[in-house]
Design a protein around this motif. Sequence first.
Motif, PDB file in Angstrom:
ATOM      1  N   LYS A  97       0.832  -1.210   0.000  1.00 48.40           N
ATOM      2  CA  LYS A  97       0.000   0.000   0.000  1.00 48.40           C
ATOM      3  C   LYS A  97       0.865   1.258   0.000  1.00 48.40           C
ATOM      4  O   LYS A  97       0.570   2.222  -0.721  1.00 48.40           O
ATOM      5  CB  LYS A  97      -0.928   0.017   1.223  1.00 48.40           C
ATOM      6  CG  LYS A  97      -2.101  -0.916   1.119  1.00 48.40           C
ATOM      7  CD  LYS A  97      -2.936  -0.813   2.382  1.00 48.40           C
ATOM      8  CE  LYS A  97      -4.177  -1.647   2.322  1.00 48.40           C
ATOM      9  NZ  LYS A  97      -4.986  -1.519   3.536  1.00 48.40           N
ATOM     10  N   LYS A  98       1.936   1.248   0.801  1.00 43.01           N
ATOM     11  CA  LYS A  98       2.837   2.406   0.831  1.00 43.01           C
ATOM     12  C   LYS A  98       3.483   2.617  -0.533  1.00 43.01           C
ATOM     13  O   LYS A  98       3.605   3.746  -0.999  1.00 43.01           O
ATOM     14  CB  LYS A  98       3.920   2.212   1.895  1.00 43.01           C
ATOM     15  CG  LYS A  98       3.434   2.368   3.308  1.00 43.01           C
ATOM     16  CD  LYS A  98       4.562   2.081   4.286  1.00 43.01           C
ATOM     17  CE  LYS A  98       4.055   2.051   5.710  1.00 43.01           C
ATOM     18  NZ  LYS A  98       5.118   1.640   6.643  1.00 43.01           N
ATOM     19  N   ARG A  99       3.914   1.530  -1.145  1.00 41.70           N
ATOM     20  CA  ARG A  99       4.552   1.651  -2.450  1.00 41.70           C
ATOM     21  C   ARG A  99       3.562   2.133  -3.503  1.00 41.70           C
ATOM     22  O   ARG A  99       3.888   2.949  -4.361  1.00 41.70           O
ATOM     23  CB  ARG A  99       5.174   0.330  -2.881  1.00 41.70           C
ATOM     24  CG  ARG A  99       6.241   0.520  -3.939  1.00 41.70           C
ATOM     25  CD  ARG A  99       7.097  -0.689  -4.082  1.00 41.70           C
ATOM     26  NE  ARG A  99       6.724  -1.506  -5.197  1.00 41.70           N
ATOM     27  CZ  ARG A  99       6.857  -1.156  -6.467  1.00 41.70           C
ATOM     28  NH1 ARG A  99       7.342   0.025  -6.783  1.00 41.70           N
ATOM     29  NH2 ARG A  99       6.499  -1.961  -7.430  1.00 41.70           N
ATOM     30  N   LEU A 148       3.941   5.504  -5.690  1.00 41.17           N
ATOM     31  CA  LEU A 148       3.861   5.555  -7.151  1.00 41.17           C
ATOM     32  C   LEU A 148       2.777   6.529  -7.607  1.00 41.17           C
ATOM     33  O   LEU A 148       2.981   7.246  -8.584  1.00 41.17           O
ATOM     34  CB  LEU A 148       3.594   4.153  -7.724  1.00 41.17           C
ATOM     35  CG  LEU A 148       4.756   3.177  -7.620  1.00 41.17           C
ATOM     36  CD1 LEU A 148       4.310   1.784  -8.046  1.00 41.17           C
ATOM     37  CD2 LEU A 148       5.940   3.643  -8.429  1.00 41.17           C
ATOM     38  N   CYS A 149       1.662   6.554  -6.902  1.00 42.03           N
ATOM     39  CA  CYS A 149       0.602   7.511  -7.259  1.00 42.03           C
ATOM     40  C   CYS A 149       1.068   8.948  -7.067  1.00 42.03           C
ATOM     41  O   CYS A 149       0.817   9.801  -7.904  1.00 42.03           O
ATOM     42  CB  CYS A 149      -0.652   7.260  -6.415  1.00 42.03           C
ATOM     43  SG  CYS A 149      -1.538   5.774  -6.869  1.00 42.03           S
ATOM     44  N   GLY A 162       1.724  11.054 -10.358  1.00 36.55           N
ATOM     45  CA  GLY A 162       0.510  11.842 -10.515  1.00 36.55           C
ATOM     46  C   GLY A 162      -0.717  11.008 -10.822  1.00 36.55           C
ATOM     47  O   GLY A 162      -1.669  11.488 -11.419  1.00 36.55           O
ATOM     48  N   LEU A 163      -0.709   9.743 -10.397  1.00 41.43           N
ATOM     49  CA  LEU A 163      -1.844   8.859 -10.637  1.00 41.43           C
ATOM     50  C   LEU A 163      -2.870   9.005  -9.525  1.00 41.43           C
ATOM     51  O   LEU A 163      -2.540   9.382  -8.410  1.00 41.43           O
ATOM     52  CB  LEU A 163      -1.387   7.419 -10.712  1.00 41.43           C
ATOM     53  CG  LEU A 163      -0.335   7.089 -11.765  1.00 41.43           C
ATOM     54  CD1 LEU A 163       0.125   5.643 -11.583  1.00 41.43           C
ATOM     55  CD2 LEU A 163      -0.892   7.302 -13.146  1.00 41.43           C
ATOM     56  N   GLU A 164      -4.098   8.691  -9.832  1.00 36.01           N
ATOM     57  CA  GLU A 164      -5.150   8.676  -8.824  1.00 36.01           C
ATOM     58  C   GLU A 164      -5.160   7.301  -8.168  1.00 36.01           C
ATOM     59  O   GLU A 164      -5.112   6.296  -8.859  1.00 36.01           O
ATOM     60  CB  GLU A 164      -6.525   8.938  -9.460  1.00 36.01           C
ATOM     61  CG  GLU A 164      -6.703  10.352  -9.948  1.00 36.01           C
ATOM     62  CD  GLU A 164      -6.693  11.357  -8.814  1.00 36.01           C
ATOM     63  OE1 GLU A 164      -7.286  11.093  -7.781  1.00 36.01           O
ATOM     64  OE2 GLU A 164      -6.081  12.418  -8.999  1.00 36.01           O
ATOM     65  N   PRO A 165      -5.215   7.233  -6.841  1.00 38.54           N
ATOM     66  CA  PRO A 165      -5.265   5.915  -6.164  1.00 38.54           C
ATOM     67  C   PRO A 165      -6.564   5.185  -6.439  1.00 38.54           C
ATOM     68  O   PRO A 165      -7.529   5.718  -6.849  1.00 38.54           O
ATOM     69  CB  PRO A 165      -5.135   6.262  -4.688  1.00 38.54           C
ATOM     70  CG  PRO A 165      -5.163   7.712  -4.549  1.00 38.54           C
ATOM     71  CD  PRO A 165      -5.130   8.322  -5.906  1.00 38.54           C
TER      72      PRO A 165
END
Length: 135
Positions: free
Chosen positions: A121-123, A127-128, A132-135
Amino acid sequence: MTSIENTGNGLDDSARFSREPLSNWERFVIRHTKPSNLGIHFVSFLMFWGGLFIPLIVGDYRWLGLFFISGLMGAFGHWVTGDGTVSPKEATRDPQVVLFVTLMFLKIAKGTYFREVEEAKKRYRYLCDTDGLEP
């Protein structure tokens, strides 16, 4: 796992985590976190392995039905609990799922599974944030 183990040396996430995409295992553990879903998956796990071996032991091949519907039981667990999305096709045709579910219960028994969930989850959040990704 593609992240570097946390050695407690105060490294920030950029030093701890790889920028590689999440591994299949990391995606799997992120989608298998709720106790109710894990319980349903345990029933599915028993159906899969029992459905293979019970017919051989008792000589009644109707028990194979458990084997064939075990994947649908796992998909049902996701649907009921809202713990990630899994299609019936993915749940019944991907051989990696059987390996991961078996590994998941071995790691739960060993006491290491939930640490891996938190690291994944932390990784994912890292990465998000960096891409700039949406979780």
